[in-house]
Design a protein around this motif. Structure first.
Motif, PDB file in Angstrom:
ATOM      1  N   TRP A 102       0.856  -1.196   0.000  1.00 53.14           N
ATOM      2  CA  TRP A 102       0.000   0.000   0.000  1.00 53.14           C
ATOM      3  C   TRP A 102       0.889   1.241   0.000  1.00 53.14           C
ATOM      4  N   SER A 103       2.041   1.116  -0.636  1.00 50.09           N
ATOM      5  CA  SER A 103       3.032   2.186  -0.652  1.00 50.09           C
ATOM      6  C   SER A 103       2.567   3.349  -1.515  1.00 50.09           C
ATOM      7  N   VAL A 104       3.271   4.461  -1.397  1.00 50.22           N
ATOM      8  CA  VAL A 104       2.935   5.639  -2.197  1.00 50.22           C
ATOM      9  C   VAL A 104       2.978   5.339  -3.690  1.00 50.22           C
ATOM     10  N   PRO A 105       4.055   4.712  -4.223  1.00 48.86           N
ATOM     11  CA  PRO A 105       4.063   4.458  -5.677  1.00 48.86           C
ATOM     12  C   PRO A 105       2.882   3.626  -6.159  1.00 48.86           C
ATOM     13  N   SER A 106       2.525   2.591  -5.394  1.00 50.26           N
ATOM     14  CA  SER A 106       1.415   1.743  -5.829  1.00 50.26           C
ATOM     15  C   SER A 106       0.097   2.504  -5.805  1.00 50.26           C
ATOM     16  N   ARG A 107      -0.054   3.416  -4.864  1.00 54.85           N
ATOM     17  CA  ARG A 107      -1.298   4.182  -4.782  1.00 54.85           C
ATOM     18  C   ARG A 107      -1.347   5.291  -5.823  1.00 54.85           C
ATOM     19  N   LEU A 108      -0.205   5.925  -6.084  1.00 56.66           N
ATOM     20  CA  LEU A 108      -0.189   6.962  -7.113  1.00 56.66           C
ATOM     21  C   LEU A 108      -0.555   6.402  -8.481  1.00 56.66           C
ATOM     22  N   ALA A 109      -0.245   5.129  -8.694  1.00 58.81           N
ATOM     23  CA  ALA A 109      -0.592   4.499  -9.971  1.00 58.81           C
ATOM     24  C   ALA A 109      -2.091   4.373 -10.152  1.00 58.81           C
ATOM     25  N   PRO A 130       9.792  11.263   3.672  1.00 60.76           N
ATOM     26  CA  PRO A 130      10.450   9.999   4.026  1.00 60.76           C
ATOM     27  C   PRO A 130       9.562   9.168   4.947  1.00 60.76           C
ATOM     28  N   VAL A 131       9.668   7.861   4.819  1.00 61.03           N
ATOM     29  CA  VAL A 131       8.868   6.971   5.660  1.00 61.03           C
ATOM     30  C   VAL A 131       9.291   7.131   7.117  1.00 61.03           C
ATOM     31  N   ASP A 132       8.342   7.390   7.975  1.00 62.65           N
ATOM     32  CA  ASP A 132       8.609   7.508   9.407  1.00 62.65           C
ATOM     33  C   ASP A 132       8.817   6.125  10.010  1.00 62.65           C
ATOM     34  N   ARG A 133       7.836   5.255   9.807  1.00 60.90           N
ATOM     35  CA  ARG A 133       7.952   3.868  10.260  1.00 60.90           C
ATOM     36  C   ARG A 133       7.118   2.984   9.345  1.00 60.90           C
ATOM     37  N   ASP A 165       3.943   3.586   5.222  1.00 60.77           N
ATOM     38  CA  ASP A 165       4.261   4.396   6.390  1.00 60.77           C
ATOM     39  C   ASP A 165       3.048   4.419   7.320  1.00 60.77           C
ATOM     40  N   ARG A 166       3.283   4.329   8.621  1.00 56.27           N
ATOM     41  CA  ARG A 166       2.162   4.324   9.561  1.00 56.27           C
ATOM     42  C   ARG A 166       1.305   5.572   9.443  1.00 56.27           C
ATOM     43  N   TRP A 167       1.878   6.679   8.924  1.00 57.80           N
ATOM     44  CA  TRP A 167       1.084   7.906   8.784  1.00 57.80           C
ATOM     45  C   TRP A 167       0.029   7.804   7.697  1.00 57.80           C
ATOM     46  N   ALA A 168       0.161   6.827   6.805  1.00 54.51           N
ATOM     47  CA  ALA A 168      -0.909   6.601   5.828  1.00 54.51           C
ATOM     48  C   ALA A 168      -2.200   6.219   6.532  1.00 54.51           C
ATOM     49  N   ASP A 169      -2.087   5.477   7.639  1.00 56.45           N
ATOM     50  CA  ASP A 169      -3.251   5.154   8.479  1.00 56.45           C
ATOM     51  C   ASP A 169      -3.582   6.286   9.444  1.00 56.45           C
ATOM     52  N   LEU A 170      -2.569   6.828  10.111  1.00 54.20           N
ATOM     53  CA  LEU A 170      -2.819   7.831  11.150  1.00 54.20           C
ATOM     54  C   LEU A 170      -3.459   9.092  10.581  1.00 54.20           C
ATOM     55  N   ALA A 171      -3.054   9.486   9.388  1.00 54.45           N
ATOM     56  CA  ALA A 171      -3.632  10.688   8.790  1.00 54.45           C
ATOM     57  C   ALA A 171      -5.133  10.542   8.582  1.00 54.45           C
ATOM     58  N   VAL A 172      -5.549   9.353   8.157  1.00 56.10           N
ATOM     59  CA  VAL A 172      -6.964   9.104   7.893  1.00 56.10           C
ATOM     60  C   VAL A 172      -7.732   8.870   9.189  1.00 56.10           C
ATOM     61  N   TYR A 206      -0.655  12.491   3.302  1.00 53.62           N
ATOM     62  CA  TYR A 206      -1.430  11.253   3.184  1.00 53.62           C
ATOM     63  C   TYR A 206      -2.939  11.517   3.111  1.00 53.62           C
ATOM     64  N   ARG A 207      -3.393  12.637   3.622  1.00 56.99           N
ATOM     65  CA  ARG A 207      -4.802  12.970   3.432  1.00 56.99           C
ATOM     66  C   ARG A 207      -5.082  13.324   1.980  1.00 56.99           C
ATOM     67  N   LEU A 208      -4.174  14.059   1.359  1.00 60.23           N
ATOM     68  CA  LEU A 208      -4.365  14.379  -0.065  1.00 60.23           C
ATOM     69  C   LEU A 208      -4.296  13.117  -0.914  1.00 60.23           C
ATOM     70  N   LEU A 209      -3.335  12.246  -0.612  1.00 59.54           N
ATOM     71  CA  LEU A 209      -3.235  10.990  -1.356  1.00 59.54           C
ATOM     72  C   LEU A 209      -4.500  10.160  -1.182  1.00 59.54           C
ATOM     73  N   TRP A 210      -5.025  10.122   0.015  1.00 58.02           N
ATOM     74  CA  TRP A 210      -6.274   9.393   0.273  1.00 58.02           C
ATOM     75  C   TRP A 210      -7.415   9.956  -0.575  1.00 58.02           C
ATOM     76  N   ASP A 211      -7.497  11.287  -0.636  1.00 57.82           N
ATOM     77  CA  ASP A 211      -8.586  11.929  -1.362  1.00 57.82           C
ATOM     78  C   ASP A 211      -8.543  11.602  -2.844  1.00 57.82           C
ATOM     79  N   LEU A 212      -7.357  11.515  -3.397  1.00 56.05           N
ATOM     80  CA  LEU A 212      -7.227  11.291  -4.828  1.00 56.05           C
ATOM     81  C   LEU A 212      -7.218   9.824  -5.224  1.00 56.05           C
ATOM     82  N   THR A 213      -7.157   8.914  -4.225  1.00 58.65           N
ATOM     83  CA  THR A 213      -7.144   7.496  -4.577  1.00 58.65           C
ATOM     84  C   THR A 213      -8.345   6.773  -3.990  1.00 58.65           C
TER      85      THR A 213
END
Length: 257
Positions: A133-140, A173-176, A210-217, A250-257
């Protein structure tokens, strides 16, 4: 994707009626893609229409993997026909964190969500996870055809998909790195009578990120489920300091994907 309890009558798909047999099928959840969730006795039946883009077969695979490490629903059956797909799971104890009793007690709810998400991230093994569920896979999979009218109000000022994509071009950069839930909105945490996290549901996007992909949402969803002021308590329960840069990204990425 927006989802909520059904408002008014819901037509029960033929596949769900067949799965329910003589038991009543109670519609408990729906999303904007036409997906429906029904309670049938001690089972839940998720159904998505053909062409919705929601892959319940992929969710079934993720649930079976995650169940070895965390409290998630047990898959009982999965299938599809020309009308759509379905996924049958066993009910877990507890109720959604957006039930009225928890909306009246948001302090308990966000504490359960934060601690529960941390426990999930700690339990799911990064080294054994086959899902991405990385950034590159989601941007695609960015919805390039969508425009500001389809976005959350926080992002409509950007004006165009091109400008939004420019902001997403360089990820922080990935935090964790963890195995993310993939849809850590409040309704997907179950809370028991003791006010603690009792499990998680809805794993269609589970994967490494990155854990912030979940935490942001997760923090974002507190705004529309409980009102303002509950983001920091959720982060405190998780055990992390706020990170405005990663949260915004990650909120913007969530909105667009």
């Amino acid at each position: 994707m927006l989802a909520n309890s059904p408002q008014g009558p819901v037509e029960v798909p033929e596949a769900v009626l067949a799965l329910a047999g003589r038991e009543p099928a109670e519609a408990v959840w729906q999303n904007e893609a036409g997906g429906l969730t029904f309670r049938v006795g001690e089972r839940f039946v998720k159904w998505t229409p053909a062409g919705s883009g929601l892959d319940l077969a992929a969710e079934a695979v993720r649930l079976r993997w995650a169940r070895a490490f965390a409290v998630v629903p047990r898959v009982l059956e999965q299938g599809a026909d020309t009308a759509g797909q379905w996924l049958v799971t066993a009910a877990l104890p507890g109720g959604m964190a957006v039930l009225d009793e928890w909306k009246r007690d948001p302090a308990t709810a966000v504490r359960a969500i934060g601690r529960g998400l941390r426990e999930l991230h700690e339990a799911l093994p990064v080294g054994e996870c086959p899902f991405d569920w990385s950034v590159p896979s989601r941007l695609a999979r960015v919805r390039t055809a969508s425009g500001p009218e389809d976005w959350h109000p926080d992002h409509r000022h950007l004006g165009s998909a091109e400008r939004a994509l420019a902001l997403l071009a360089e990820a922080p950069p990935v935090d964790r790195l963890v195995v993310c839930h993939g849809d850590a909105c409040a309704p997907n945490t179950l809370i028991g009578a003791d006010g603690r996290c009792a499990g998680h549901v809805d794993f269609g996007a589970l994967g490494l990120a990155d854990r912030w992909a979940d935490l942001a949402v997760a923090t974002w969803s507190t705004q529309w489920n409980y009102g303002p002021g509950w983001e920091l308590p959720l982060l405190e329960a998780y055990g992390v300091e706020p990170d405005p840069e990663r949260t915004a990204y990650y909120r913007l990425l969530w909105d667009l994907t």
